[in-house]
Design an enzyme around this catalytic site. Structure first.
Site, short mmCIF file in Angstrom:
data_model
loop_
_atom_site.label_atom_id
_atom_site.label_comp_id
_atom_site.label_asym_id
_atom_site.label_seq_id
_atom_site.Cartn_x
_atom_site.Cartn_y
_atom_site.Cartn_z
N LYS A 113 -20.46 3.75 2.21
CA LYS A 113 -20.64 2.65 2.06
C LYS A 113 -22.28 3.05 1.39
O LYS A 113 -22.92 2.75 0.04
CB LYS A 113 -20.77 1.36 2.10
N LYS A 199 -6.57 0.97 1.16
CA LYS A 199 -5.79 0.26 2.38
C LYS A 199 -5.89 -0.94 1.16
O LYS A 199 -7.03 -1.44 0.48
CB LYS A 199 -6.32 -0.07 3.64
N LYS A 202 -9.25 -7.15 1.20
CA LYS A 202 -9.76 -8.45 0.88
C LYS A 202 -10.13 -8.20 -0.91
O LYS A 202 -10.92 -9.20 -1.90
CB LYS A 202 -10.38 -9.24 1.73
N1 AQP Z 1 -4.94 -3.21 4.96
C1 AQP Z 1 -5.19 -3.07 6.95
N2 AQP Z 1 -4.55 -2.45 6.89
C2 AQP Z 1 -4.36 -2.66 8.09
N3 AQP Z 1 -5.07 -4.03 8.62
C3 AQP Z 1 -5.78 -4.56 8.50
N4 AQP Z 1 -7.19 -4.40 8.76
C4 AQP Z 1 -8.09 -4.58 7.20
N5 AQP Z 1 -7.37 -4.41 6.38
C5 AQP Z 1 -6.45 -3.75 6.91
C6 AQP Z 1 -7.33 -4.50 9.43
O1 AQP Z 1 -8.15 -6.23 9.60
C7 AQP Z 1 -8.91 -7.01 10.68
C8 AQP Z 1 -10.19 -7.13 9.69
O2 AQP Z 1 -10.70 -6.53 9.12
P1 AQP Z 1 -12.08 -7.36 8.50
O3 AQP Z 1 -11.73 -8.44 7.75
O4 AQP Z 1 -12.48 -7.86 9.65
O5 AQP Z 1 -12.70 -6.19 7.60
P2 AQP Z 1 -11.90 -5.30 6.65
O6 AQP Z 1 -11.25 -4.18 8.00
O7 AQP Z 1 -12.93 -4.29 6.31
O8 AQP Z 1 -10.62 -5.99 6.45
P3 AQP Z 1 -10.62 -6.56 4.63
O9 AQP Z 1 -9.48 -7.89 4.45
O10 AQP Z 1 -10.28 -4.78 3.94
O11 AQP Z 1 -11.87 -6.75 4.17
P4 AQP Z 1 -13.09 -6.25 3.30
O12 AQP Z 1 -12.07 -5.99 1.80
O13 AQP Z 1 -14.01 -7.61 3.13
O14 AQP Z 1 -13.30 -5.22 3.60
C9 AQP Z 1 -9.37 -5.37 11.38
O15 AQP Z 1 -8.93 -4.62 12.76
C10 AQP Z 1 -8.66 -4.28 10.09
O16 AQP Z 1 -8.50 -2.95 10.77
#
Ligand code: AQP
Length: 336
Positions: A113, A199, A202
């Protein structure tokens, strides 16, 4: 019986999607049966990246309601908002004093990042893993469910706990309990619908890249129909040349509850058109009861807020005692 403690959080950074559900929430629901769960909406982590202040509170409540709709049971586990328990920020401050900046700069997520953000990379991004260590150590967690991407941060949590114990603990009396990682199965990493090597996330600007848990059946069908495919006939797992086929099959396996072998056999001769119709229906059927429960929960805001209040009280009771222990060991004067 003393149940082992687990801690897990999710950032209210947008629409909760199938990846968050299959990778994190679903395991939390399963683990609450045998463990004492502390599940939180990680709003303090949500502000690490640029965010919309008008949406934070709304996403916090939506995410909490979805946790409940997916099956988190407030009678068995504590569900709360991270920023409501002040000890999270306070302990992070104390842990920061024993965490070398050099270690934080070595974290892969920070490096990735920070490269993108350059001079704008914030202190919050650098010390994100210290706050995560605080989230975990406050509850004397035994186990932390982590995906591959969070393994390094959990290692750092263990390192921080060990450093703190070495400096401030006394013989036979550790200040912090050292947690173990609970590695989630690989299939639980859900990839983007528009790029099987990225992956599902969000923050992806393209909504078509993910299935949100609250998408309507028509939207789900349309997104699956448009999902990226390849031109090879028949579907198969594990072919590195075909990440999209692997991803869609894995999603089908997880939402249908079938075994991998059964899915491989069922789909080996299908074309993408036929398979996508099957996949879309399996997702729609799997999400229908969750969406129904979600609607009931958000209509009863008093209930939702009372669950979060109760969760906060339960979390605070444990977190404040740990914070007190840490402060005492560091020699802070007692509150008068
Ligand atoms: N694509 C994914 N597949 C499996 N597990 C996932 N997690 C996130 N994306 C996937 C798991 O969801 C939990 C919460 O994640 P988070 O919201 O704290 O942060 P993140 O991993 O950064 O999730 P996002 O959706 O990708 O959010 P943004 O876009 O805001 O960064 C974690 O246990 C994560 O492993």
């Amino acid at each position: 019986m003393n149940r082992k403690r687990i801690v897990s959080g999710i950032r209210p950074t947008g629409s909760v999607h199938l990846g968050n559900y299959l990778g994190a929430i679903r395991s939390a629901v399963a683990l609450q049966e045998e463990h004492q769960g502390f599940f939180f909406i990680a709003d303090l982590h949500a502000i690490t990246d640029s965010q919309d202040p008008r949406a934070l509170a709304e996403h916090t409540l939506t995410t909490a309601a979805l946790y409940l709709a997916c099956g988190i049971d407030p009678q068995r586990a504590s569900l709360f908002v991270q920023s409501h328990v002040a000890a999270h920020s306070q302990l992070a401050r104390l842990l920061g004093s024993v965490t070398p900046v050099g270690l934080l700069k070595r974290m892969i997520q920070f490096k990735e990042k920070a490269v993108k953000q350059g001079q704008e990379a914030s202190l919050g991004l650098l010390d994100y893993p210290v706050l995560m260590a605080s989230d975990i150590l406050l509850y004397d967690a035994d186990l932390v469910p982590v995906g591959e991407d969070q393994k390094q941060h959990l290692e750092l949590t263990r390192d921080i706990a060990a450093r703190f114990n070495r400096i401030y603990g006394s013989a036979g009396k550790e200040v912090f309990h050292t947690p173990e990682p609970l590695l989630m199965p690989e299939g639980a990493r859900v990839m983007s619908l528009t790029d099987g090597s990225k992956k599902m996330s969000k923050s992806d600007l393209a909504d078509s890249s993910r299935i949100n848990l609250l998408d309507s059946p028509d939207v789900i069908r349309a997104k699956v129909k448009r999902a990226k495919t390849d031109s090879i006939s028949g579907l198969e797992f594990d072919n590195p040349q075909r990440p999209e086929a692997h991803n869609l099959l894995s999603i089908y396996q997880l939402v249908s509850g079938k075994t991998r072998e059964a899915v491989a056999e069922e789909c080996k001769e299908m074309g993408f058109g036929q398979f996508k119709a099957l996949l879309a229906e399996a997702i729609v059927v799997h999400l229908a009861p969750i969406q129904e429960r979600y609607r009931q929960i958000v209509e009863d805001k008093t209930y939702l807020l009372s669950v979060l209040r109760q969760g906060r009280l339960e979390a605070e009771a444990v977190a404040d005692a740990t914070l007190c222990r840490a402060k005492e060991s560091m020699g802070f004067s007692p509150v008068l």
